[in-house]
Structure formats: C-alpha cells, structure tokens
Design a protein around this motif. Structure first.
Motif, PDB file in Angstrom:
ATOM      1  N   LEU A 198       0.855  -1.189   0.000  1.00 19.80           N
ATOM      2  CA  LEU A 198       0.000   0.000   0.000  1.00 19.80           C
ATOM      3  C   LEU A 198       0.890   1.238   0.000  1.00 19.80           C
ATOM      4  O   LEU A 198       1.805   1.348   0.825  1.00 19.80           O
ATOM      5  N   VAL A 199       0.626   2.124  -0.936  1.00 21.28           N
ATOM      6  CA  VAL A 199       1.338   3.394  -0.985  1.00 21.28           C
ATOM      7  C   VAL A 199       0.305   4.465  -0.637  1.00 21.28           C
ATOM      8  O   VAL A 199      -0.661   4.671  -1.371  1.00 21.28           O
ATOM      9  N   LEU A 200       0.501   5.078   0.511  1.00 19.76           N
ATOM     10  CA  LEU A 200      -0.519   5.993   1.042  1.00 19.76           C
ATOM     11  C   LEU A 200       0.083   7.391   1.198  1.00 19.76           C
ATOM     12  O   LEU A 200       1.060   7.569   1.930  1.00 19.76           O
ATOM     13  N   ASP A 201      -0.513   8.336   0.496  1.00 24.17           N
ATOM     14  CA  ASP A 201       0.002   9.703   0.563  1.00 24.17           C
ATOM     15  C   ASP A 201      -0.806  10.459   1.627  1.00 24.17           C
ATOM     16  O   ASP A 201      -1.993  10.742   1.424  1.00 24.17           O
ATOM     17  N   GLU A 202      -0.185  10.754   2.726  1.00 26.97           N
ATOM     18  CA  GLU A 202      -0.826  11.439   3.862  1.00 26.97           C
ATOM     19  C   GLU A 202      -2.129  10.734   4.274  1.00 26.97           C
ATOM     20  O   GLU A 202      -3.215  11.350   4.246  1.00 26.97           O
ATOM     21  N   PRO A 203      -2.055   9.457   4.681  1.00 29.22           N
ATOM     22  CA  PRO A 203      -3.290   8.715   4.972  1.00 29.22           C
ATOM     23  C   PRO A 203      -4.117   9.293   6.119  1.00 29.22           C
ATOM     24  O   PRO A 203      -5.318   9.070   6.180  1.00 29.22           O
ATOM     25  N   MET A 204      -3.475  10.033   7.021  1.00 31.76           N
ATOM     26  CA  MET A 204      -4.216  10.547   8.177  1.00 31.76           C
ATOM     27  C   MET A 204      -4.746  11.975   7.932  1.00 31.76           C
ATOM     28  O   MET A 204      -5.326  12.576   8.831  1.00 31.76           O
ATOM     29  N   SER A 205      -4.545  12.443   6.716  1.00 31.88           N
ATOM     30  CA  SER A 205      -4.936  13.820   6.418  1.00 31.88           C
ATOM     31  C   SER A 205      -6.449  14.012   6.541  1.00 31.88           C
ATOM     32  O   SER A 205      -7.234  13.200   6.041  1.00 31.88           O
TER      33      SER A 205
END
Ligand code: ADP
Length: 246
Positions: A155-162
């Motif tokens: 999984l490539v997550l860009d700022e997942p908690m944004s």
C-alpha cells in the motif's frame, strides 16, 4: 534479509527547470512499514506518484517487486491512496468501492465492507449516499477502505491521516497495525512525525528533493541525539543547513 518490493535508484525529476527529486535511492523491504517525511514541497507526493508511473522520472530507475515500474504488471500487487483524495462526484459510496475493487480484480464482499466500515466508525447507511455528501474525514476513510479492500501486498498511502479527527487517526493507526501483523508492506508519507514514530519501523527523510536519511526510526533518533523523532528531524535539518552553508 527480506526482498525489496520498492527499489529506487538515482531518481531525478524536475518540473520545468526546478529539480524536485535529486538522485533519490531507496529500498522498501517486503513487510516493512516505512514513513516518508519532509516539509511541504520537499517532493514526497512527486516521489510516490513517480513510483506509480503517474509522473515520469527524468533519470534513474525504479523497480516494484523486481520489475520495472513502467510495466503495468509490476503494479498489480499495489494499491494507492493519493494526496487530497477526491472520488468521482457522481458515484455513490458503494459504486465507488465496487469500481475500485473491479480495477483491483477483487469481488465486492459486503461482509468485509461492513466490517471495515465498523472498524473505522463509518455508518453502513452511507454506502448508498453520494460521495459528494461525505465530510472530508469520511471521504478519506472511504479512500482508505478502498485500499484495504484491495488486499494488495503493497500500500502506498500519501498522507493517509490527512483530514481525520484525533479519534479517526487512532482507528486508522490501529487498522494499519493489523496490516503490519499480516505482513503487508506500507509506504506512506506524513508530515506528522508523531504518527511516523508510532507506526513506522523505518523512515526516509526527504528535504528539497534529496534523501537525508533512510533507515530505522530508532537509529535516526540515536544518530541525531534526540529523544523524539521530532527533535531528531529538527537536528537533522539544522545539520544539513549548516553543511550547505559551509
Ligand atoms: P510534498 O508532497 O513534499 O509537499 P510535492 O511533491 O507535492 O511535495 O511538490 C514538490 C515540488 O514540486 C513543489 O515545489 C511543487 O510546487 C512542485 N510540483 C509538484 N507537482 C508539480 C506539477 N505538476 N507541476 C509543477 N510543479 C509541481
């Protein structure tokens, strides 16, 4: 030693004449949790988009699961959550998930969907609502759920908690911890160093497009003589600016 699922070698990328990635080389081992940190504009999103071939690098090479990232088959075991994730406005939540699962070659399984909705505290009723009716945090959760349902190895997550409130951040971190236990590889960007300290084993520090550090988070704190990742990061940047000024 685990095999690397991501291998970047000397990746360069410029927009117009502005260098955004400079000789970026890094490896992400299978089953590892790696946080990519850096200031706004340091090149995190560009690096993640380059991995997915959404942005073409100017030079260097990238391998995913041992194959060139330009080869679509190399991305088969990968799911991606973009920065500022916005699903197509005309879809209902359920249709969006179905569409994403179809792209990932997976069946829509109602039980799994309802379980993930419960874990992330989303009401199952919203499945029939338009994605446009969701708040920012709910939309982000939906994007994460689509990635989780893909059951991909990477999984490539860009700022997942944004855009998530404090409670939702905790729930998402708990879900990510499950993935870690299952051996899923996660490469995520964040400018919240506390999140990286909490969930990542390894980290990469990108600064003005250059990697200043790759390795264990604990060793980063030791190397920069700090008790917290935040302080280590500040020490790392100040050493870099001192060296650059010399
Ligand atoms: P980060 O994710 O670390 O905030 P980005 O990768 O989004 O950084 O951006 C790095 C730099 O590249 C910034 O200066 C940004 O303005 C520039 N940039 C990003 N995308 C584009 C684009 N499509 N065209 C021109 N410049 C871009």
């Amino acid at each position: 030693m685990n095999d690397s699922v991501i291998k970047c070698h000397a990746v360069d990328k410029a927009y117009a004449n502005k260098a955004v990635l400079r000789e970026v080389s890094l490896e992400v081992a299978a089953g590892s949790f790696v946080g990519l940190v850096g200031m706004n504009g340091s090149g995190k999103t560009t690096l993640l988009k380059t991995l997915l071939d959404l942005t073409i690098c100017d030079s260097g090479s990238i391998q995913l699961f041992g194959r060139s990232h330009r080869d679509a088959a190399a991305r088969e075991q990968m799911a991606y959550l973009p920065d500022r994730f916005v699903p197509p406005a005309y879809l209902r939540c359920k249709d969006f998930l179905k569409y994403m699962l179809e792209l990932h070659g997976r069946e829509y399984n109602k039980e799994k969907v309802v379980r993930l909705f419960a874990e992330l505290e989303l009401e199952p009723e919203i499945l029939t609502a338009s994605v446009q009716s969701l708040s920012k945090g709910m939309t982000q959760k939906l994007g994460l759920i689509a990635c989780l349902l893909s059951e991909k190895q990477l999984l490539v997550l860009d700022e997942p908690m944004s855009g998530l409130d404090p409670r939702a951040r905790v729930l998402v971190k708990q879900r990510l911890a499950h993935l870690k236990a299952q051996g899923v590889t996660v490469f995520f960007s964040s400018h919240a160093l506390a999140d990286v300290e909490e969930i990542a084993d390894d980290m990469a520090v990108l600064h003005h497009g250059k990697l200043l550090y790759t390795g264990r988070t604990g060793e980063f704190m030791q190397q920069y003589k700090a008790e917290t990742l935040e302080q280590a990061y500040m020490n790392c940047l100040s050493q870099t600016s001192t060296i650059t000024a010399l």
